[in-house]
Design an enzyme around this catalytic site. Sequence first.
Site, PDB file in Angstrom:
ATOM      1  N   GLU A  68       9.041  17.269  15.190  1.00  0.00           N
ATOM      2  CA  GLU A  68       9.234  16.936  13.862  1.00  0.00           C
ATOM      3  C   GLU A  68       8.544  17.910  12.928  1.00  0.00           C
ATOM      4  OE1 GLU A  68       8.561  13.164  11.892  1.00  0.00           O
ATOM      5  OE2 GLU A  68      10.594  13.103  11.220  1.00  0.00           O
ATOM      6  N   GLU A 102       8.999   2.304  11.580  1.00  0.00           N
ATOM      7  CA  GLU A 102       9.895   3.310  11.221  1.00  0.00           C
ATOM      8  C   GLU A 102       9.153   4.771  11.269  1.00  0.00           C
ATOM      9  OE1 GLU A 102      12.926   3.268  11.289  1.00  0.00           O
ATOM     10  OE2 GLU A 102      13.439   1.095  10.997  1.00  0.00           O
ATOM     11  N   LYS A 109       0.892  -1.136  -0.175  1.00  0.00           N
ATOM     12  CA  LYS A 109      -0.009   0.030  -0.235  1.00  0.00           C
ATOM     13  C   LYS A 109       1.128   1.107   0.023  1.00  0.00           C
ATOM     14  CE  LYS A 109      -2.073   3.124   1.911  1.00  0.00           C
ATOM     15  NZ  LYS A 109      -1.665   4.729   1.306  1.00  0.00           N
ATOM     16  N   CYS A 167      13.178  11.100   6.922  1.00  0.00           N
ATOM     17  CA  CYS A 167      13.178  10.586   8.327  1.00  0.00           C
ATOM     18  C   CYS A 167      14.630  10.978   9.048  1.00  0.00           C
ATOM     19  CB  CYS A 167      12.741   9.166   8.863  1.00  0.00           C
ATOM     20  SG  CYS A 167      11.666   8.551   7.553  1.00  0.00           S
ATOM     21  N   GLY A 210       1.766   5.436  13.507  1.00  0.00           N
ATOM     22  CA  GLY A 210       2.586   4.082  13.962  1.00  0.00           C
ATOM     23  C   GLY A 210       1.911   3.942  15.282  1.00  0.00           C
ATOM     24  N   GLY A 269       6.062   5.872   8.587  1.00  0.00           N
ATOM     25  CA  GLY A 269       5.234   7.153   8.677  1.00  0.00           C
ATOM     26  C   GLY A 269       5.207   7.727   9.689  1.00  0.00           C
ATOM     27  N   SER A 270       4.329   8.458  10.269  1.00  0.00           N
ATOM     28  CA  SER A 270       4.517   9.304  11.546  1.00  0.00           C
ATOM     29  C   SER A 270       4.249   8.634  12.757  1.00  0.00           C
ATOM     30  CB  SER A 270       3.283  10.309  11.289  1.00  0.00           C
ATOM     31  OG  SER A 270       1.917   9.825  11.677  1.00  0.00           O
TER      32      SER A 270
HETATM   33  C1  UN1 Z   1      13.940   7.918   5.157  1.00  0.00           C
HETATM   34  O1  UN1 Z   1      14.195   8.997   5.389  1.00  0.00           O
HETATM   35  O2  UN1 Z   1      12.883   7.332   5.625  1.00  0.00           O
HETATM   36  O3  UN1 Z   1      19.898   7.743   4.890  1.00  0.00           O
HETATM   37  C2  UN1 Z   1      15.022   7.006   4.777  1.00  0.00           C
HETATM   38  C3  UN1 Z   1      18.863   8.429   4.365  1.00  0.00           C
HETATM   39  C4  UN1 Z   1      18.537   7.480   3.150  1.00  0.00           C
HETATM   40  C5  UN1 Z   1      17.196   6.679   3.541  1.00  0.00           C
HETATM   41  C6  UN1 Z   1      16.390   7.725   4.318  1.00  0.00           C
HETATM   42  N1  UN1 Z   1      19.388   6.415   2.500  1.00  0.00           N
HETATM   43  O4  UN1 Z   1      18.619   9.397   4.383  1.00  0.00           O
END
Ligand code: UN1
Length: 494
Positions: free
Chosen positions: A384, A249, A174, A283, A232, A227-228
């Site tokens: 964030e 994550e 998804k 992230c 999560g 996601g957030s």
């Molecule tokens: C993410 O931001 O969810 O290290 C992944 C990094 C990338 C992966 C980021 N290789 O910024």
Amino acid sequence: MTTFRNFIGGHWVAPSTGAYFENRNPANQDDLIGQFPASGVADVEAAVASAQRGFARWKRTPAPARGDVLRRVGDLLAARKEELADIMTREMGKPLAETRGDVQEGIDTAYYAATEGRRLFGHTVPSELANKWAMSMRRPIGVCGLITPFNFPLAIPTWKAFPALLCGNAVILKPAEDVPHTATVLVEVLLEAGLPPEVIQLVHGMGEVVGKALVEHPQVPVISFTGSTETGRLVGETCGRMHKRLSLEMGGKNAQIVLDDADLDLALDGVLWGAFGTTGQRCTATSRLVLQRGIHDQFVERLVARANALRLGDGRVAGTEVGPLVHADARAKVERYIEIGKAQGATLACGGARATGGALDKGFFFQPTIFTGVTAGSRLDQEEIFGPVLSVIRVDTVDEAFAVNNGVRYGLSSSVYTRDVNVAFRALQELDNGITYVNAPTIGAEAHLPFGGVKETGNGHREGGWEVYEFYSETKVGYIDYSGALQRAQIDNY
Ligand code: UN1
């Protein structure tokens, strides 16, 4: 207008709802990419039923043969790298250099998975009893529901899908509503590489409908979500109640620390890339810059000059350094934080407004923004933002810098710039993050190492590298007693 479909039951099909949503280029809202299925619960039901049939077949395919499929996937992704990069930039905005990197991360993940097909190690260990054999092995689990975000439209689906498939599971993907085209091409590639059709299902649509139905479906025992932290938590509550295996994550509030002894040119390049690469929508993005007092003023001055000179624009145009935000809501959130920062007494050193004029007016562009005088504990320090907003915090000592880094509820990545090897090793030990970089920015994780964070960033699992194969497989232990007699463990031998 191009109408896209789901891939369910081994076929490209229209959604049961008959409803579609539009996908537009965030750099140019006049550019309509197509319409994609706004699927319903019935589509998820059909996908699960089909994936169970796919699983029954795929789990019996030897792991090295599963790996062969993933090797061909890597080859096909490599052959279509430019095309995929262009599709991705068009639907989520980051510049082509970055979307090429995104495809490369998928290629790396495919080749790593291919070789794992010839490992997938178990252990053979001595039994405490004579003439008895003891060993462990990995078994597939079942149907895996994968819910993926917009910011790495190819890499993150591959991080989840390739290890899941290599381990012998079936997958229902998804993808985020912002990047359905990239996910469509990924499924095309998997099929072209020879993956049996029912092993992969693609269900487009909204998280509240499709994602929720996947998470709540009793025949989907594995969920992986990026996601957030807020979403999560909801996913985690349901999975906890249903005893599902779950990998999360979630958010980050990553800091780059620059100490007085650092190579400032290097640190400057690092923070510009970390904070404004992907328009701050990683992230792993650098959202806090922790500067030691001795270099603070000169570093801020140089940083502001460089940030003001960044070239904003359509990521498909050569020379663009920073693309748009992904959609209007993302921009509205950034705008809210500009007001919050001002209200809490931080100083706006640059940016702080939409980037406008000419072609920029057609997209969700926002100026690279730097706040100085941010205090530890304030909302700019804690929350964030997921946009091109960098908060600068001044500290006196290394201890204070580490405390600021650790003083948030997230813990994905951190970075320290120093020439002192002792401080570098202390950082590895003391910073509460899943990843710490020394003399490199907070972004740049590689596909063959575990990726993930501590505290409210994750729930203890890792993507990437060798560890993710444990998440997508179940440990089974076998004992073979060839003594010909009843041997009672813990009893007959003591
Ligand atoms: C993410 O931001 O969810 O290290 C992944 C990094 C990338 C992966 C980021 N290789 O910024």
